[in-house]
Structures are given as structure tokens and as C-alpha cells.
Motif scaffolding. Structure first.
Motif, PDB file in Angstrom:
ATOM      1  N   THR A 203       0.855  -1.180   0.000  1.00  0.00           N
ATOM      2  CA  THR A 203       0.000   0.000   0.000  1.00  0.00           C
ATOM      3  C   THR A 203       0.892   1.230   0.000  1.00  0.00           C
ATOM      4  N   PHE A 204       0.644   2.142  -0.927  1.00  0.00           N
ATOM      5  CA  PHE A 204       1.423   3.382  -0.936  1.00  0.00           C
ATOM      6  C   PHE A 204       0.739   4.431  -0.066  1.00  0.00           C
ATOM      7  N   ASP A 205       1.519   5.279   0.557  1.00  0.00           N
ATOM      8  CA  ASP A 205       1.037   6.382   1.390  1.00  0.00           C
ATOM      9  C   ASP A 205      -0.029   5.957   2.393  1.00  0.00           C
ATOM     10  N   PRO A 206       0.226   4.902   3.168  1.00  0.00           N
ATOM     11  CA  PRO A 206      -0.800   4.454   4.113  1.00  0.00           C
ATOM     12  C   PRO A 206      -1.113   5.550   5.125  1.00  0.00           C
TER      13      PRO A 206
ATOM     14  N   GLU B  25      -3.794   7.159   0.265  1.00  0.00           N
ATOM     15  CA  GLU B  25      -3.596   5.736   0.506  1.00  0.00           C
ATOM     16  C   GLU B  25      -4.090   4.905  -0.676  1.00  0.00           C
ATOM     17  N   LYS B  26      -3.217   3.988  -1.145  1.00  0.00           N
ATOM     18  CA  LYS B  26      -3.604   3.214  -2.321  1.00  0.00           C
ATOM     19  C   LYS B  26      -3.030   1.824  -2.235  1.00  0.00           C
ATOM     20  N   LYS B  27      -3.923   0.837  -2.207  1.00  0.00           N
ATOM     21  CA  LYS B  27      -3.459  -0.557  -2.189  1.00  0.00           C
ATOM     22  C   LYS B  27      -3.128  -0.941  -3.621  1.00  0.00           C
ATOM     23  N   VAL B  28      -1.851  -1.133  -3.889  1.00  0.00           N
ATOM     24  CA  VAL B  28      -1.428  -1.321  -5.271  1.00  0.00           C
ATOM     25  C   VAL B  28      -1.187  -2.796  -5.592  1.00  0.00           C
ATOM     26  N   ILE B  29      -0.709  -3.542  -4.613  1.00  0.00           N
ATOM     27  CA  ILE B  29      -0.546  -4.985  -4.766  1.00  0.00           C
ATOM     28  C   ILE B  29      -1.352  -5.635  -3.642  1.00  0.00           C
TER      29      ILE B  29
ATOM     30  N   GLY C 268      -1.368  -5.604 -18.697  1.00  0.00           N
ATOM     31  CA  GLY C 268      -2.339  -5.050 -17.757  1.00  0.00           C
ATOM     32  C   GLY C 268      -2.440  -3.558 -17.947  1.00  0.00           C
ATOM     33  N   GLY C 269      -3.560  -2.993 -17.561  1.00  0.00           N
ATOM     34  CA  GLY C 269      -3.802  -1.562 -17.772  1.00  0.00           C
ATOM     35  C   GLY C 269      -2.845  -0.693 -16.977  1.00  0.00           C
ATOM     36  N   ASN C 270      -2.842   0.583 -17.266  1.00  0.00           N
ATOM     37  CA  ASN C 270      -2.016   1.531 -16.509  1.00  0.00           C
ATOM     38  C   ASN C 270      -2.441   1.491 -15.048  1.00  0.00           C
ATOM     39  N   GLY C 271      -1.453   1.427 -14.182  1.00  0.00           N
ATOM     40  CA  GLY C 271      -1.754   1.434 -12.751  1.00  0.00           C
ATOM     41  C   GLY C 271      -2.159   0.082 -12.200  1.00  0.00           C
ATOM     42  N   ALA C 272      -2.028  -0.985 -13.015  1.00  0.00           N
ATOM     43  CA  ALA C 272      -2.424  -2.319 -12.548  1.00  0.00           C
ATOM     44  C   ALA C 272      -1.471  -2.843 -11.474  1.00  0.00           C
ATOM     45  N   GLY C 273      -0.270  -2.272 -11.415  1.00  0.00           N
ATOM     46  CA  GLY C 273       0.689  -2.706 -10.402  1.00  0.00           C
ATOM     47  C   GLY C 273       1.850  -3.513 -10.972  1.00  0.00           C
ATOM     48  N   LYS C 274       2.032  -3.479 -12.277  1.00  0.00           N
ATOM     49  CA  LYS C 274       3.095  -4.281 -12.918  1.00  0.00           C
ATOM     50  C   LYS C 274       4.473  -3.807 -12.469  1.00  0.00           C
ATOM     51  N   SER C 275       4.715  -2.502 -12.598  1.00  0.00           N
ATOM     52  CA  SER C 275       6.026  -1.988 -12.197  1.00  0.00           C
ATOM     53  C   SER C 275       6.237  -2.192 -10.703  1.00  0.00           C
ATOM     54  N   THR C 276       5.177  -1.985  -9.934  1.00  0.00           N
ATOM     55  CA  THR C 276       5.302  -2.155  -8.485  1.00  0.00           C
ATOM     56  C   THR C 276       5.704  -3.587  -8.147  1.00  0.00           C
ATOM     57  N   MET C 277       5.113  -4.555  -8.838  1.00  0.00           N
ATOM     58  CA  MET C 277       5.473  -5.950  -8.582  1.00  0.00           C
ATOM     59  C   MET C 277       6.965  -6.171  -8.849  1.00  0.00           C
TER      60      MET C 277
ATOM     61  N   ASP D 299      10.993  -3.971 -17.685  1.00  0.00           N
ATOM     62  CA  ASP D 299       9.781  -3.171 -17.479  1.00  0.00           C
ATOM     63  C   ASP D 299       9.550  -2.255 -18.675  1.00  0.00           C
ATOM     64  N   GLU D 300       8.712  -2.698 -19.587  1.00  0.00           N
ATOM     65  CA  GLU D 300       8.414  -1.917 -20.797  1.00  0.00           C
ATOM     66  C   GLU D 300       9.700  -1.357 -21.391  1.00  0.00           C
ATOM     67  N   HIS D 301      10.684  -2.232 -21.564  1.00  0.00           N
ATOM     68  CA  HIS D 301      12.012  -1.725 -21.934  1.00  0.00           C
ATOM     69  C   HIS D 301      12.089  -1.259 -23.375  1.00  0.00           C
TER      70      HIS D 301
ATOM     71  N   THR E 164       4.937  -5.504 -20.880  1.00  0.00           N
ATOM     72  CA  THR E 164       4.788  -4.810 -22.148  1.00  0.00           C
ATOM     73  C   THR E 164       3.350  -4.353 -22.344  1.00  0.00           C
ATOM     74  N   HIS E 165       3.195  -3.274 -23.100  1.00  0.00           N
ATOM     75  CA  HIS E 165       1.851  -2.822 -23.465  1.00  0.00           C
ATOM     76  C   HIS E 165       1.518  -3.262 -24.876  1.00  0.00           C
ATOM     77  N   ASN E 166       2.480  -3.938 -25.495  1.00  0.00           N
ATOM     78  CA  ASN E 166       2.256  -4.402 -26.853  1.00  0.00           C
ATOM     79  C   ASN E 166       1.749  -5.844 -26.787  1.00  0.00           C
TER      80      ASN E 166
HETATM   81  N1  LIG Z   1       6.237   5.377  -5.321  1.00  0.00           N
HETATM   82  C1  LIG Z   1       4.890   5.469  -5.383  1.00  0.00           C
HETATM   83  N2  LIG Z   1       4.206   6.223  -4.486  1.00  0.00           N
HETATM   84  C2  LIG Z   1       2.868   6.312  -4.530  1.00  0.00           C
HETATM   85  N3  LIG Z   1       2.105   5.683  -5.437  1.00  0.00           N
HETATM   86  C3  LIG Z   1       2.710   4.915  -6.354  1.00  0.00           C
HETATM   87  C4  LIG Z   1       4.126   4.774  -6.381  1.00  0.00           C
HETATM   88  N4  LIG Z   1       4.473   3.966  -7.397  1.00  0.00           N
HETATM   89  C5  LIG Z   1       3.305   3.611  -7.988  1.00  0.00           C
HETATM   90  N5  LIG Z   1       2.238   4.176  -7.372  1.00  0.00           N
HETATM   91  C6  LIG Z   1       0.834   3.989  -7.729  1.00  0.00           C
HETATM   92  O1  LIG Z   1       0.588   2.603  -7.753  1.00  0.00           O
HETATM   93  C7  LIG Z   1      -0.261   2.265  -8.825  1.00  0.00           C
HETATM   94  C8  LIG Z   1       0.373   1.179  -9.646  1.00  0.00           C
HETATM   95  O2  LIG Z   1       1.529   1.706 -10.269  1.00  0.00           O
HETATM   96  P1  LIG Z   1       2.475   0.850 -11.209  1.00  0.00           P
HETATM   97  O3  LIG Z   1       3.558   1.754 -11.637  1.00  0.00           O
HETATM   98  O4  LIG Z   1       2.836  -0.409 -10.547  1.00  0.00           O
HETATM   99  O5  LIG Z   1       1.513   0.532 -12.443  1.00  0.00           O
HETATM  100  P2  LIG Z   1       1.841  -0.174 -13.803  1.00  0.00           P
HETATM  101  O6  LIG Z   1       0.993  -1.389 -13.877  1.00  0.00           O
HETATM  102  O7  LIG Z   1       3.271  -0.360 -13.968  1.00  0.00           O
HETATM  103  O8  LIG Z   1       1.278   0.907 -14.823  1.00  0.00           O
HETATM  104  P3  LIG Z   1       1.877   1.469 -16.189  1.00  0.00           P
HETATM  105  O9  LIG Z   1       1.400   0.539 -17.237  1.00  0.00           O
HETATM  106  O10 LIG Z   1       1.252   2.791 -16.315  1.00  0.00           O
HETATM  107  O11 LIG Z   1       3.355   1.523 -16.054  1.00  0.00           O
HETATM  108  C9  LIG Z   1      -0.528   3.549  -9.579  1.00  0.00           C
HETATM  109  O12 LIG Z   1      -1.812   4.012  -9.207  1.00  0.00           O
HETATM  110  C10 LIG Z   1       0.529   4.496  -9.115  1.00  0.00           C
HETATM  111  O13 LIG Z   1       0.029   5.797  -9.063  1.00  0.00           O
END
Ligand SMILES: Nc1ncnc2c1ncn2[C@@H]1O[C@H](COP(=O)(O)OP(=O)(O)OP(=O)(O)O)[C@@H](O)[C@H]1O
Ligand SMILES: [Mg+2]
Lengths: 263, 311
Positions: free
Chosen positions: A10-13, A18-22, A39-48, A173-175, A206-208
Motif C-alpha cells: 500500500t502506498f502512502d498508508p 492511501e492506495k493498495k497497489v498490490i 495489464g492496464g495503466n496502474g495495474a501494479g506491474k512496475s510495483t510488482m 519493465d516496458e524496456h 509490455t503494453h504491446n
Molecule cells: N512510489 C509510489 N508512491 C505512490 N504511489 C505509487 C508509487 N508507485 C506507484 N504508485 C501507484 O501505484 C499504482 C500502480 O503503479 P504501477 O507503476 O505499478 O503501475 P503499472 O501497472 O506499472 O502501470 P503502467 O502501465 O502505467 O506503467 C498507480 O496508481 C501508481 O500511481
């Protein structure tokens, strides 16, 4: 090889942001898997990916690499097992340092650094050979500052750096997202080549969607911090972009792919 | 003749102060870290040396003690930044301010004269006199300056070519990458701060001995003098890219800065005006390269416009 159990972030708890990302994410990666992640933008791929290599700590859950729990290790201690290529071509290299110096830094990934010379003469030969395999003519530019290269060239070098010492897991990551279609194609083919030659295990975001189908042996789709679809082998090979779009409509909780995802 | 003497003095000062500039170069340019410790660690170098010499410790040894005191100052800034997560500028300022009190404690008063004691400058002067070579103190200072600058440049050149040195340079470029390569960026910053402030304290020690006194206020504005040397060197030797040559450029910048100061003083301005003049020099040296490249960019645009019109 890598097991993720109930991973949560969760970011910024405790704040309005506050956002539960994973959200209790589970994933098992076997040795030799080449998994594409969509997965769509913000799905949490980069976070994973960032949680796997420890850019920030997870709130809960386990990450087990080859039998060892690594979720509490700091990023720099995990680095020996992971090769990474970022979306931003500027992120993976040191612009003011020479091509050879960058490779030498990567060659020592995860190793203790001492007071011996930062780059040895015999290494240059190795780097020249490896650069030649990229087919971009970079083998003659060992002494050029990386900052002088184009984004595509830098990304290819970063890929080389990430795999110079075979990592246990390669994270992409979307390299190719910042590259023109032609260069993206070249870098993607290089990725395939390196992964198969070195028999690497890899995760590629990838988004492709076509690329996600064409590359790798397994595909996962993420939504709202979880994996909603996981397919491998012949079943994956048979997929079409339309199938993925339909599946996403059915499985995801609303939203939808942006146009850019039709790539 | 009088001006030539002033130039000799300027070269001597420029060489001694260039060691401070080289220290600042490590943090500002290689590490990309705005280290404000400078004014404090420079003074610490001078104060420690003065008190050591006044207590009968051999000058060369005093120099080494000063150097380690400087490394300690750098370590404190590193600790404040890494462990207490204080922003880099503030971390340096906090160390600098506390060093003011510490320097007073070290000396037990605001200044310490060294005129009646032996320093490495006097030792060398006497040594040379024994073999029949009578040199002015400025000339002796130039010799000593050259020796130390050479040693510092060789050591830094070697160190920043090693594995640890390379990873410090990479930290200044791209911290995320360094962590992804398995290095702790806290450690790399810590090491760089220690080395930089050791150089700076060494410069303080040499300048103190050269001037024949240490004063708690002598470091005020030292950071800007270091920056002035760096940017003057960069403006004048714009095309050099190799690390060794860049360090030489810093030294040349430091000497030129002192010559400019000497000129300005000849024109009748007082030493009290120096800080203002230094600030103007730095501002100019930072502004000029931008102005020059803007000028060329404009020319290129005009040329392109002309070519389109012609076509
Ligand atoms: N360091 C951070 N602090 C706060 N929120 C974050 C942080 N990193 C990511 N987020 C939020 O977490 C959510 C998931 O982000 P993430 O980058 O994992 O998405 P993604 O699946 O990689 O999307 P994209 O396809 O746009 O790259 C988003 O809503 C983003 O705003
Ligand atoms: Mg992302």
C-alpha cells in the motif's frame, strides 16, 4: 525458482492518497520461464517488479528466491540475482561514464568492490565481443560516453549489462516503450536471443499485446494488484489480440485497456 | 616588479587552495552532492595544525592529524545525510556550523599565531638555504604547493579509477543504477565525503602554515572560492574530458582566480571587497558558457533560416 506468496503493498498508508497497489498477489515462476506481463495503466506491474528487487519493501507476504526468503533484504543485497532493464533508457546507465566503464560496473554486479582497477584490459575484449552481438556497431565505441548514444542504443546496452553475468531472474519493465517501432523490434529480438542463449528466466512487462503473445512461454494479465489470467504453452501461442481484449473485459473489474495497448 | 611579486604570491595561494577545490570537485562534480561542510572542514584543518604545531608536534605529523580531522567532518555530514535522512545541503550546513564551535574548542581561542614556530614552509626554506638556495617564502610555497597538488592528483586519479572509485562516479550519475548493481549508495556517498573533506582539511592545514596563523573565521566563503576555481577551470579548459586533465583544469582555475584577485587588489579595492568580487566571478563564470552556447544556437538558427530562404 521464484515464489511470491500473498504479497501486499500500500502506498502512502494513513493519508488521503492511501492506495493498495498490490493485493495478496501469488505467483510461481519456474526456472526457464519467460513470462510476459500485461495489464492496464496502474495495474501494479512496475510495483510488482520493484517489490521483487527491493526498490521498496513489501507490507506483507513472502518472496522466495531459490528457497531463500528475500523480502526483508535491502535492494543492494538482492541485486546479485536480478538483472533489470527500466522503461526509461536514461535509468539503466551512467551517462557521464564510458561505454566500457558502464559494462565494467555491470560485470561486477553483486560483487564486493575493492581497490583493484575498475576495468581490466582483458575485459575490454570481452565487452567488444558482446557489443558486436548487438549488431549496432557499438563495439567500436568502447571509449565513448554513454550519454552520446541514442535511447535505443542505450537500452540495448542496458540489456547487455543486465545479462553480462547471467542473473537468476531478468526483469524487463516496458524496456522498448520509449523506442521507435524499428528499434523496439531490434531490442525485442535481442531480448529473445539473449534469453534463449543463456537460458534465462525472465519477466517482461509490455503494453504491446502482440509482442506479449509472440514472446515467451507464459503470459500473465494483471489488474488492481493481482493476476487475473495466467496462460502458458500451446494455449498461449494460439491467443490473438482480440482474445486478450475480450478476456480483459470479462475478467477485470471495469476499466479497460487504453488504445495504446493495441500497439 | 611589484606586480610580478603579487603574481608569485597568487600562484602560491592558488596552488595551496586548489587542493580545497579538488576536494569540492569530488563532491560537487563527481558525486553531484552539494557539500556545504567545506567552510568548516577547511578551518578545522588549519586549527588542528596550528594547535599541534604550537604544542611541539612536527609539522608533517600535524598535517596528517588535520587530514584525519577533515575525514571525520566528512563522515559526520555523511552520517547526518544517510542515517538521519537530512537533506544534503542542510546536513553540510549543520556540520559546518558545529565545526565553528568545535574549532574554537580545539584552539581554546579565536586564533593561533604560528610565526614563532617551524612550519613545513620554513623547514623547506631553511633546508634550501643550507645548500645555498635562498628562495622567497612565496617561491617555497609554490614548490610545496606543486608537491602536494601532484600527490593529491595522483592519489585521486588512482582512486577514482578503482572499482570503488568507479562506483562512486556512477553514484553521481545514477543512484538507481548503482543500487541495481548491488552497491549501497549510502556507503559510496560516505566514502566520497570523507575523501573530499580530507583534501579540504589538508588545504586548510597548508594555508594556515603558509599564512602563519589559524583563525576560526578563515574558512568563511571557502566553498565559493572552491566553486570559483572549478568553474573558471571548466570555462577555460572547456574541451578536456579526461579525469586527470579535469583535475589539472581545477588547479589552473584556482591559480587564475588568485591572479584575478591580485589584479583587483592592485586596482585599489580592499580585501573586504573580495567576497563580493568572488561571487561576481562565480556568477560570470557560470553565466558565460550558457551565453556562448546560446549565441551559437542563435547563429545556427539564423543560418538555417537563411538556407531555407535561399532554397
Ligand atoms: N512510489 C509510489 N508512491 C505512490 N504511489 C505509487 C508509487 N508507485 C506507484 N504508485 C501507484 O501505484 C499504482 C500502480 O503503479 P504501477 O507503476 O505499478 O503501475 P503499472 O501497472 O506499472 O502501470 P503502467 O502501465 O502505467 O506503467 C498507480 O496508481 C501508481 O500511481
Ligand atoms: Mg509501469
Amino acid at each position: 525458482m521464484l515464489i511470491i506468496e500473498n504479497l501486499t503493498k500500500t502506498f502512502d498508508p494513513g493519508t488521503v492518497n492511501e492506495k493498495k497497489v498490490i493485493d495478496r498477489l501469488n505467483l510461481q515462476i519456474s526456472a526457464g520461464d519467460f513470462i510476459t506481463v500485461i495489464g492496464g495503466n496502474g495495474a501494479g506491474k512496475s510495483t510488482m517488479l520493484n517489490l521483487i528487487c527491493g526498490v521498496y519493501p513489501a507490507d506483507g507476504g513472502k518472496i522466495i528466491l531459490a528457497g531463500n526468503e528475500i523480502q526483508d533484504m535491502p535492494e543492494h543485497k538482492r541485486a546479485k540475482d536480478f538483472g533489470r532493464v527500466f522503461q526509461d533508457p536514461l535509468m539503466g546507465t551512467a551517462a557521464n561514464m564510458q561505454l566500457a566503464e558502464n559494462l565494467a560496473l555491470a560485470f561486477r554486479r553483486g560483487k564486493r568492490r575493492g581497490l583493484s582497477w575498475g576495468i581490466l584490459e582483458e575485459e575490454r575484449e570481452l565487452y567488444q565481443k558482446r557489443l558486436a552481438t548487438l549488431g549496432l556497431g557499438l563495439e567500436d565505441r568502447l571509449n565513448d560516453k554513454i550519454g552520446l548514444l541514442s535511447g535505443g542504443q542505450r537500452q540495448a546496452v542496458t540489456l547487455l549489462m543486465a545479462t553480462l553475468n547471467a542473473p537468476k531472474l531478468l526483469l524487463l519493465d516496458e524496456h522498448t516503450a520509449a523506442l521507435d517501432p524499428n528499434t523496439a523490434e531490434i531490442v525485442l529480438n535481442l531480448t529473445d536471443k539473449i534469453i534463449s542463449e543463456q537460458n534465462l528466466t525472465a519477466l517482461m512487462v509490455t503494453h504491446n499485446m502482440q509482442a506479449a503473445i509472440d514472446h515467451g512461454n507464459r503470459l500473465i494479465m494483471m489488474d488492481k494488484g493481482n493476476i487475473i489470467y495466467d496462460v502458458r504453452g500451446p494455449e498461449k501461442q494460439k491467443l490473438k489480440v482480440e482474445d486478450l481484449l475480450r478476456l480483459f473485459q470479462e475478467l477485470s473489474s471495469g476499466g479497460g485497456f487504453s488504445d495504446s495497448m493495441l500497439g | 616588479m611589484q606586480f610580478l611579486l603579487a603574481v608569485e604570491g597568487a600562484v602560491a595561494q592558488g596552488l595551496l587552495w586548489s587542493i580545497l577545490a579538488l576536494g569540492s570537485y569530488i563532491t560537487f562534480r563527481l558525486l553531484n552532492f552539494t557539500d556545504m561542510t567545506v567552510d568548516g572542514s577547511f578551518t578545522t584543518g588549519a586549527c588542528v595544525t596550528a594547535i599541534c604545531i604550537a604544542n611541539g608536534i612536527p609539522p608533517v605529523l600535524a598535517l596528517l592529524v588535520s587530514l584525519s580531522a577533515g575525514s571525520f567532518a566528512g563522515a559526520i555530514t555523511g552520517f547526518l545525510h544517510n542515517k538521519l535522512e537530512i537533506p544534503e545541503v542542510l546536513a553540510g550546513i549543520l556540520t559546518q556550523i558545529s565545526l565553528y564551535s568545535i574549532n574554537l574548542r580545539i584552539m581554546g581561542r579565536a586564533n593561533q599565531q604560528l610565526l614563532q614556530y617551524d612550519t613545513i614552509f620554513k623547514q623547506l626554506q631553511n633546508l634550501l638555504a643550507e645548500i645555498g638556495l635562498n628562495l622567497s617564502s612565496d617561491r617555497v610555497a609554490i614548490i610545496i604547493g606543486l608537491i602536494f597538488v601532484t600527490i593529491v592528483i595522483i592519489v585521486l586519479y588512482w582512486f577514482f579509477g578503482t572499482e570503488i572509485g568507479s562506483i562512486i562516479r556512477a553514484t553521481g550519475n545514477n543512484e538507481a543504477m548503482v543500487r541495481a548493481l548491488g552497491q549501497n549508495t549510502e556507503n559510496t556517498k560516505f566514502i566520497a565525503l570523507i575523501i573530499a573533506n580530507s583534501c579540504i582539511a589538508l588545504a586548510g592545514s597548508l594555508v594556515g602554515m603558509y599564512q602563519g596563523a589559524a583563525d576560526v573565521g578563515m574558512g568563511a566563503g571557502a566553498i565559493v572560492i572552491g566553486l570559483a576555481s572549478i568553474v573558471i577551470g571548466e570555462v577555460i579548459l572547456r574541451r578536456v574530458i579526461a579525469f586527470g586533465s579535469k583535475m589539472v583544469a581545477v588547479v589552473i582555475g584556482s591559480i587564475i582566480y588568485r591572479i584575478i584577485v591580485a589584479l583587483v587588489l592592485q586596482l585599489g579595492l580592499s580585501t573586504n571587497d573580495l567576497k563580493l568580487i568572488t561571487a561576481i566571478i562565480v556568477a560570470l563564470a557560470l553565466f558565460l558558457p550558457n551565453a556562448v552556447s546560446k549565441h551559437y544556437a542563435k547563429k545556427a538558427r539564423e543560418l538555417a533560416a537563411k538556407e531555407t530562404n535561399d532554397a
